[in-house]
Design a protein around this motif. Sequence first.
Motif, mmCIF file in Angstrom:
data_model
loop_
_atom_site.group_PDB
_atom_site.id
_atom_site.type_symbol
_atom_site.label_atom_id
_atom_site.label_comp_id
_atom_site.label_asym_id
_atom_site.label_seq_id
_atom_site.Cartn_x
_atom_site.Cartn_y
_atom_site.Cartn_z
ATOM 1 N N MET A 80 10.622 5.559 -9.467
ATOM 2 C CA MET A 80 10.131 6.409 -8.356
ATOM 3 C C MET A 80 10.481 7.890 -8.571
ATOM 4 S SD MET A 80 8.789 4.854 -5.472
ATOM 5 C CE MET A 80 8.191 3.190 -5.327
ATOM 6 N N PHE B 171 7.366 2.678 -11.506
ATOM 7 C CA PHE B 171 7.364 2.168 -10.133
ATOM 8 C C PHE B 171 8.799 1.953 -9.644
ATOM 9 C CE2 PHE B 171 6.823 -1.739 -7.345
ATOM 10 C CZ PHE B 171 6.301 -1.050 -6.269
ATOM 11 N N VAL C 59 14.626 4.915 -2.116
ATOM 12 C CA VAL C 59 13.455 4.154 -1.659
ATOM 13 C C VAL C 59 13.760 2.658 -1.648
ATOM 14 C CG1 VAL C 59 11.040 3.596 -2.153
ATOM 15 C CG2 VAL C 59 11.853 5.921 -2.472
ATOM 16 N N TRP C 60 14.307 2.138 -2.756
ATOM 17 C CA TRP C 60 14.540 0.691 -2.823
ATOM 18 C C TRP C 60 15.660 0.249 -1.897
ATOM 19 C CZ3 TRP C 60 10.532 -1.720 -4.103
ATOM 20 C CH2 TRP C 60 9.668 -1.217 -5.070
ATOM 21 N N TYR D 35 13.962 -0.066 1.529
ATOM 22 C CA TYR D 35 13.114 -1.265 1.632
ATOM 23 C C TYR D 35 13.953 -2.538 1.567
ATOM 24 C CZ TYR D 35 8.691 1.240 1.657
ATOM 25 O OH TYR D 35 7.634 2.040 2.028
ATOM 26 N N VAL E 14 -8.090 4.491 -3.016
ATOM 27 C CA VAL E 14 -6.948 3.591 -3.093
ATOM 28 C C VAL E 14 -6.821 3.112 -4.539
ATOM 29 C CG1 VAL E 14 -5.945 1.434 -2.275
ATOM 30 C CG2 VAL E 14 -7.250 2.856 -0.712
ATOM 31 N N ARG E 15 -5.797 3.588 -5.212
ATOM 32 C CA ARG E 15 -5.557 3.132 -6.586
ATOM 33 C C ARG E 15 -4.059 3.126 -6.870
ATOM 34 N NH1 ARG E 15 -4.257 7.434 -9.804
ATOM 35 N NH2 ARG E 15 -4.868 9.480 -9.030
ATOM 36 N N LEU E 16 -3.677 2.342 -7.860
ATOM 37 C CA LEU E 16 -2.264 2.243 -8.227
ATOM 38 C C LEU E 16 -1.767 3.605 -8.700
ATOM 39 C CD1 LEU E 16 -0.220 -0.098 -8.293
ATOM 40 C CD2 LEU E 16 -0.725 -0.369 -10.714
ATOM 41 N N ARG E 17 -0.644 4.068 -8.143
ATOM 42 C CA ARG E 17 -0.186 5.427 -8.423
ATOM 43 C C ARG E 17 0.845 5.509 -9.544
ATOM 44 N NH1 ARG E 17 -3.704 8.951 -5.784
ATOM 45 N NH2 ARG E 17 -4.549 7.686 -4.114
ATOM 46 N N PHE E 18 1.154 4.401 -10.192
ATOM 47 C CA PHE E 18 2.192 4.430 -11.224
ATOM 48 C C PHE E 18 1.622 3.973 -12.563
ATOM 49 C CE2 PHE E 18 4.259 3.988 -7.145
ATOM 50 C CZ PHE E 18 5.265 4.950 -7.218
ATOM 51 N N TRP F 33 0.842 -1.206 0.000
ATOM 52 C CA TRP F 33 0.000 0.000 0.000
ATOM 53 C C TRP F 33 0.877 1.257 0.000
ATOM 54 C CZ3 TRP F 33 -5.064 0.184 3.379
ATOM 55 C CH2 TRP F 33 -5.812 1.322 3.043
ATOM 56 N N GLY F 34 1.850 1.276 0.896
ATOM 57 C CA GLY F 34 2.740 2.434 1.012
ATOM 58 C C GLY F 34 3.573 2.656 -0.241
ATOM 59 N N LEU F 35 4.026 1.568 -0.851
ATOM 60 C CA LEU F 35 4.907 1.691 -2.016
ATOM 61 C C LEU F 35 4.154 2.048 -3.301
ATOM 62 C CD1 LEU F 35 7.550 -1.191 -1.824
ATOM 63 C CD2 LEU F 35 8.006 1.232 -2.076
ATOM 64 N N ALA F 36 2.988 1.448 -3.494
ATOM 65 C CA ALA F 36 2.344 1.585 -4.802
ATOM 66 C C ALA F 36 0.995 2.297 -4.804
ATOM 67 C CB ALA F 36 2.188 0.193 -5.415
ATOM 68 N N PHE F 37 0.284 2.295 -3.683
ATOM 69 C CA PHE F 37 -1.094 2.808 -3.694
ATOM 70 C C PHE F 37 -1.290 4.138 -2.957
ATOM 71 C CE2 PHE F 37 -1.334 -1.751 -4.367
ATOM 72 C CZ PHE F 37 -2.164 -1.832 -5.464
ATOM 73 N N ALA F 38 -0.370 4.476 -2.046
ATOM 74 C CA ALA F 38 -0.520 5.747 -1.307
ATOM 75 C C ALA F 38 -0.227 6.909 -2.262
ATOM 76 C CB ALA F 38 0.440 5.770 -0.129
#
Lengths: 247, 64
Positions: free
Chosen positions: B16, B13, B23-24, B27, B3-7, A40-45
Amino acid sequence: MAWQWFHRWGSPRWFYERSQIWTRVIGFLALAMMLVGVSWGLAFAPVELRQNEVYRVIYIHIPVSVVALGGYILMALSGAVGLIWRIKVNFMMMKSAAIVGAVLTFLCLVTGSLWGKPTWGTYWVWDARNIFMVILFFLYIGIVFLMEVYRDEEAGDFMVAILALVGVVLIPIIYKSVDWWFSLHQTASFKLTGKQGIGPSMAVPIFINIGATYLFYLWFVLSGTRSEILYRERKTSWVRNVVKESQ
Amino acid sequence: MLVRLRFESFEDFIHMSGYGTWVWASYGIFALSLLSLCWYLRLKRKNTMKKLKQFYHRIELENS
């Protein structure tokens, strides 16, 4: 009668037998929640206007920081319960709690540093919060080493519990450090009262990850304590049976 | 709360908006650290069992 469950958890054998199912349930929940929260944090936020995509580091930076601090209080409480009621299991829990706490504090420093470079322009600044987090990291490491140094388990347990309790003073200092001293760190995004510094579409995955990290912490402490119990209670017949059955 | 895919694509993705490295890396270190803790627990359990077996074996030898 109401306190019977509390005293039962103090029995190493009872703890070992009952914690098996809880360890599995908590481990599964931690993994499921972490997968949801991280995805959620990585792709949907939504993207943050000023910091752009780099702000997505907060979905792990905040949870590990919160649990590093909260976990320390839980560890010190465990030590206090051990000292007051002479419950051995609590001291055994402290060892695993210190190890996972040290790793979470390390993660807080590293992810903070990786977030700091593109936003502050530097990996590190000598500000109050950073310095006190480093002290907390060494405190955790010190507790782990102190447990290994003592040959007499009882003396070691006592000293570790005292050190953990003394170290609690650091937690409110770390929490309030951004208000008390000048810092590049932003002030708290989540407040108990007043306007929140972060919207719900960004906050929900943070809360999910905080829950997942607490569950991971609990899973690690329970699993580590189970192994510790077996070793420390090796002279009892029930541990001998457990070892025999595992062969 | 939407809530939806932001990329737009997988490349976006990973990239970024140019901040992919930070970021990577964060993580990645996070995942590696948690996996190391899981591996540590497994090793601890294995070593404890090994020590206990040696302990009981020694007692049996002393008694016989």
